[in-house]
Design a protein around this motif. Structure first.
Motif, short mmCIF file in Angstrom:
data_model
loop_
_atom_site.label_atom_id
_atom_site.label_comp_id
_atom_site.label_asym_id
_atom_site.label_seq_id
_atom_site.Cartn_x
_atom_site.Cartn_y
_atom_site.Cartn_z
N LEU A 35 0.84 -1.19 0.00
CA LEU A 35 0.00 0.00 0.00
C LEU A 35 0.87 1.25 0.00
O LEU A 35 1.90 1.30 0.69
CB LEU A 35 -0.92 0.01 1.22
CG LEU A 35 -1.88 -1.18 1.33
CD1 LEU A 35 -2.70 -1.08 2.60
CD2 LEU A 35 -2.78 -1.27 0.11
N GLY A 36 0.46 2.23 -0.77
CA GLY A 36 1.22 3.46 -0.85
C GLY A 36 0.40 4.56 -1.48
O GLY A 36 -0.76 4.36 -1.85
N ILE A 37 1.03 5.70 -1.64
CA ILE A 37 0.41 6.86 -2.26
C ILE A 37 1.17 7.17 -3.54
O ILE A 37 2.38 7.36 -3.51
CB ILE A 37 0.48 8.10 -1.32
CG1 ILE A 37 -0.14 7.79 0.04
CG2 ILE A 37 -0.17 9.30 -1.99
CD1 ILE A 37 -1.60 7.44 0.02
N LYS A 38 0.44 7.21 -4.65
CA LYS A 38 1.06 7.47 -5.95
C LYS A 38 0.62 8.84 -6.46
O LYS A 38 -0.57 9.16 -6.43
CB LYS A 38 0.65 6.39 -6.96
CG LYS A 38 1.27 6.55 -8.31
CD LYS A 38 0.81 5.45 -9.24
CE LYS A 38 1.32 5.70 -10.64
NZ LYS A 38 0.78 4.77 -11.60
N THR A 39 1.60 9.64 -6.88
CA THR A 39 1.32 10.91 -7.53
C THR A 39 1.80 10.79 -8.97
O THR A 39 2.25 9.72 -9.39
CB THR A 39 2.03 12.07 -6.81
OG1 THR A 39 3.44 11.88 -6.91
CG2 THR A 39 1.62 12.15 -5.35
N GLU A 40 1.76 11.87 -9.72
CA GLU A 40 2.20 11.82 -11.12
C GLU A 40 3.64 11.36 -11.25
O GLU A 40 3.98 10.65 -12.20
CB GLU A 40 2.06 13.20 -11.77
CG GLU A 40 0.65 13.54 -12.16
CD GLU A 40 0.58 14.84 -12.92
OE1 GLU A 40 1.54 15.20 -13.63
OE2 GLU A 40 -0.46 15.50 -12.80
N ASP A 41 4.50 11.76 -10.33
CA ASP A 41 5.92 11.46 -10.50
C ASP A 41 6.57 10.81 -9.27
O ASP A 41 7.79 10.76 -9.19
CB ASP A 41 6.67 12.74 -10.86
CG ASP A 41 6.50 13.84 -9.82
OD1 ASP A 41 5.68 13.68 -8.90
OD2 ASP A 41 7.19 14.86 -9.93
N ASN A 42 5.77 10.30 -8.35
CA ASN A 42 6.37 9.74 -7.14
C ASN A 42 5.48 8.65 -6.55
O ASN A 42 4.32 8.53 -6.90
CB ASN A 42 6.58 10.85 -6.10
CG ASN A 42 7.71 10.56 -5.16
OD1 ASN A 42 8.20 9.43 -5.07
ND2 ASN A 42 8.16 11.57 -4.45
N PHE A 43 6.05 7.88 -5.67
CA PHE A 43 5.33 6.85 -4.93
C PHE A 43 5.87 6.85 -3.51
O PHE A 43 7.09 6.85 -3.30
CB PHE A 43 5.53 5.47 -5.57
CG PHE A 43 4.84 4.37 -4.84
CD1 PHE A 43 3.50 4.09 -5.08
CD2 PHE A 43 5.51 3.60 -3.89
CE1 PHE A 43 2.85 3.08 -4.39
CE2 PHE A 43 4.87 2.58 -3.20
CZ PHE A 43 3.54 2.33 -3.46
N SER A 44 4.99 6.85 -2.54
CA SER A 44 5.39 6.86 -1.14
C SER A 44 4.75 5.67 -0.43
O SER A 44 3.54 5.48 -0.50
CB SER A 44 4.95 8.16 -0.47
OG SER A 44 5.35 8.18 0.88
N LEU A 45 5.57 4.88 0.24
CA LEU A 45 5.08 3.75 1.02
C LEU A 45 4.35 4.24 2.26
O LEU A 45 4.67 5.31 2.79
CB LEU A 45 6.25 2.86 1.44
CG LEU A 45 7.04 2.22 0.30
CD1 LEU A 45 8.30 1.57 0.84
CD2 LEU A 45 6.18 1.20 -0.43
N LEU A 46 3.39 3.47 2.74
CA LEU A 46 2.71 3.78 4.00
C LEU A 46 3.50 3.12 5.13
O LEU A 46 3.44 1.91 5.31
CB LEU A 46 1.27 3.28 3.97
CG LEU A 46 0.38 3.92 2.90
CD1 LEU A 46 -1.03 3.35 2.98
CD2 LEU A 46 0.35 5.42 3.06
N ILE A 47 4.25 3.93 5.83
CA ILE A 47 5.18 3.46 6.85
C ILE A 47 4.69 3.90 8.22
O ILE A 47 4.34 5.08 8.41
CB ILE A 47 6.60 4.01 6.58
CG1 ILE A 47 7.10 3.48 5.23
CG2 ILE A 47 7.56 3.65 7.70
CD1 ILE A 47 8.42 4.08 4.78
N PRO A 48 4.64 2.98 9.21
CA PRO A 48 4.18 3.38 10.55
C PRO A 48 5.12 4.42 11.16
O PRO A 48 6.33 4.41 10.92
CB PRO A 48 4.21 2.08 11.36
CG PRO A 48 4.79 1.03 10.50
CD PRO A 48 5.02 1.58 9.14
N SER A 49 4.55 5.33 11.93
CA SER A 49 5.34 6.40 12.55
C SER A 49 6.14 5.91 13.76
O SER A 49 7.04 6.60 14.21
CB SER A 49 4.43 7.56 12.95
OG SER A 49 3.44 7.12 13.85
#
Length: 108
Positions: free
Chosen positions: A84-98
């Motif tokens: 699971l992650g967040i995708k934008t036009e030019d990036n991808f960010s993993l959902l990482i616990p704080s």
């Protein structure tokens, strides 16, 4: 619209990526081996290769996965969860616990 029951039916767990390799003859696919604190690690196929030039940067990361989806064969590799992650036009960010959490911890 999804109902709360639909959402609750999805099992989201934290897993630790223990290996990550590009799948040959593909541009986007990685084969991840993920530890969810279960008896055996799971294999996860994901189309995130364009966002991680060096796959070794993924090793050791703990992040969120949907873990109760039906296994799926992708380019001959079985995927046993979905990252699971967040995708934008030019990036991808993993959902990482704080904070540090136990492997296999469930969201909810």
């Amino acid at each position: 619209m999804a109902t709360i029951d639909d959402f609750n039916a999805t099992e989201i767990k934290i897993g630790k990526i223990i290996s990550a390799e590009k799948i040959p003859e593909t541009d986007k696919l990685l084969c991840l081996v993920v530890d969810f604190g279960e008896e055996n690690p799971r294999q996860v196929v994901s189309g995130i290769a364009p966002y991680f030039e060096d796959t070794e940067t993924l090793v050791g990361i703990c992040c969120a996965f949907a873990t109760n989806l039906e296994p799926r064969i992708i380019k001959g590799f079985e995927s046993q969860a979905m990252i699971l992650g967040i995708k934008t036009e030019d990036n991808f960010s993993l959902l990482i616990p704080s904070h540090n959490v136990l492997l296999g911890s469930k969201a909810g």
